[in-house]
Write a protein that holds these residues in place. Structure first.
Motif, PDB file in Angstrom:
ATOM      1  N   UNK A  15       0.838  -1.190   0.000  1.00 27.31           N
ATOM      2  CA  UNK A  15       0.000   0.000   0.000  1.00 27.31           C
ATOM      3  C   UNK A  15       0.880   1.249   0.000  1.00 27.31           C
ATOM      4  N   UNK A  16       0.744   2.024  -1.053  1.00 30.59           N
ATOM      5  CA  UNK A  16       1.585   3.189  -1.247  1.00 30.59           C
ATOM      6  C   UNK A  16       0.714   4.315  -1.809  1.00 30.59           C
ATOM      7  N   UNK A  17       0.436   5.330  -1.001  1.00 30.39           N
ATOM      8  CA  UNK A  17      -0.483   6.402  -1.388  1.00 30.39           C
ATOM      9  C   UNK A  17      -0.067   7.108  -2.676  1.00 30.39           C
ATOM     10  N   UNK A  18       1.181   7.550  -2.848  1.00 31.18           N
ATOM     11  CA  UNK A  18       1.539   8.226  -4.110  1.00 31.18           C
ATOM     12  C   UNK A  18       1.325   7.337  -5.343  1.00 31.18           C
ATOM     13  N   UNK A  19       1.699   6.077  -5.258  1.00 29.54           N
ATOM     14  CA  UNK A  19       1.512   5.171  -6.396  1.00 29.54           C
ATOM     15  C   UNK A  19       0.033   4.908  -6.648  1.00 29.54           C
ATOM     16  N   UNK A  20      -0.739   4.775  -5.579  1.00 28.32           N
ATOM     17  CA  UNK A  20      -2.186   4.548  -5.730  1.00 28.32           C
ATOM     18  C   UNK A  20      -2.850   5.756  -6.389  1.00 28.32           C
ATOM     19  N   UNK A  21      -2.452   6.958  -5.988  1.00 21.18           N
ATOM     20  CA  UNK A  21      -3.034   8.165  -6.583  1.00 21.18           C
ATOM     21  C   UNK A  21      -2.825   8.173  -8.089  1.00 21.18           C
ATOM     22  N   UNK A  22      -1.656   7.743  -8.542  1.00 23.55           N
ATOM     23  CA  UNK A  22      -1.390   7.691  -9.988  1.00 23.55           C
ATOM     24  C   UNK A  22      -2.255   6.633 -10.671  1.00 23.55           C
ATOM     25  N   UNK A  23      -2.368   5.457 -10.049  1.00 27.06           N
ATOM     26  CA  UNK A  23      -3.199   4.396 -10.637  1.00 27.06           C
ATOM     27  C   UNK A  23      -4.661   4.825 -10.700  1.00 27.06           C
ATOM     28  N   UNK A  24      -5.115   5.487  -9.643  1.00 28.44           N
ATOM     29  CA  UNK A  24      -6.502   5.940  -9.612  1.00 28.44           C
ATOM     30  C   UNK A  24      -6.752   7.005 -10.670  1.00 28.44           C
ATOM     31  N   UNK A  25      -5.844   7.967 -10.780  1.00 25.10           N
ATOM     32  CA  UNK A  25      -5.996   9.026 -11.788  1.00 25.10           C
ATOM     33  C   UNK A  25      -6.042   8.447 -13.195  1.00 25.10           C
ATOM     34  N   UNK A  26      -5.354   7.347 -13.418  1.00 25.19           N
ATOM     35  CA  UNK A  26      -5.336   6.714 -14.742  1.00 25.19           C
ATOM     36  C   UNK A  26      -6.697   6.138 -15.121  1.00 25.19           C
ATOM     37  N   UNK A  27      -7.603   5.968 -14.155  1.00 23.43           N
ATOM     38  CA  UNK A  27      -8.938   5.451 -14.443  1.00 23.43           C
ATOM     39  C   UNK A  27      -9.877   6.533 -14.977  1.00 23.43           C
TER      40      UNK A  27
END
Length: 95
Positions: free
Chosen positions: A63-75
Motif C-alpha cells: 500500500x503506497x499512497x503516491x503510487x495509488x493516486x497515480x493508478x486511480x488518476x489513470x482510471x
C-alpha cells in the motif's frame, strides 16, 4: 458538548484481537435511500470502490499512497469515455 474523536483517532485507540487469518474480505456498504438516479450512485461509489478493492486485495506492504493516486488518476479517462459520474477528489491529479 463532548468532542467526538475522528475515525483515525478511534481506530488508533482500539486494540483488535481478531487474527488477520480470520478476515476473508472487505465490505463497502452504500445506503441508497436518497440516491434516486444512477449518476448519484456512481458519484458516491467512484472513486471509493477502487480504493476499497486496493485495500482488500493488496498486501499491506504494497500500500503506497503516491503510487495509488497515480493508478486511480489513470482510471479517469476510462470513466469519462463511459460517461460515469465520479467524484474528482482534490487529492488526486485527474489531469
Amino acid at each position: 458538548m463532548i468532542p467526538r474523536p475522528t475515525t483515525q483517532q478511534a481506530l488508533a485507540d482500539t486494540t483488535f484481537t481478531l487474527s488477520p487469518d480470520a478476515v476473508v474480505g472487505v465490505e463497502a456498504p452504500l445506503w441508497t435511500e436518497t440516491l434516486d438516479e444512477l449518476a448519484k450512485v456512481e458519484f458516491m461509489v467512484l472513486p471509493r470502490l477502487p480504493g476499497i478493492a486496493e485495500l482488500g486485495w493488496s498486501d499491506e506492504s504494497a500500500l503506497d499512497w503516491p503510487a495509488y493516486r497515480e493508478r486511480l488518476a489513470a482510471q479517469a479517462p476510462r470513466w469519462e469515455v463511459l460517461g460515469i459520474n465520479f467524484y474528482r477528489a482534490p487529492e488526486i491529479d485527474w489531469a
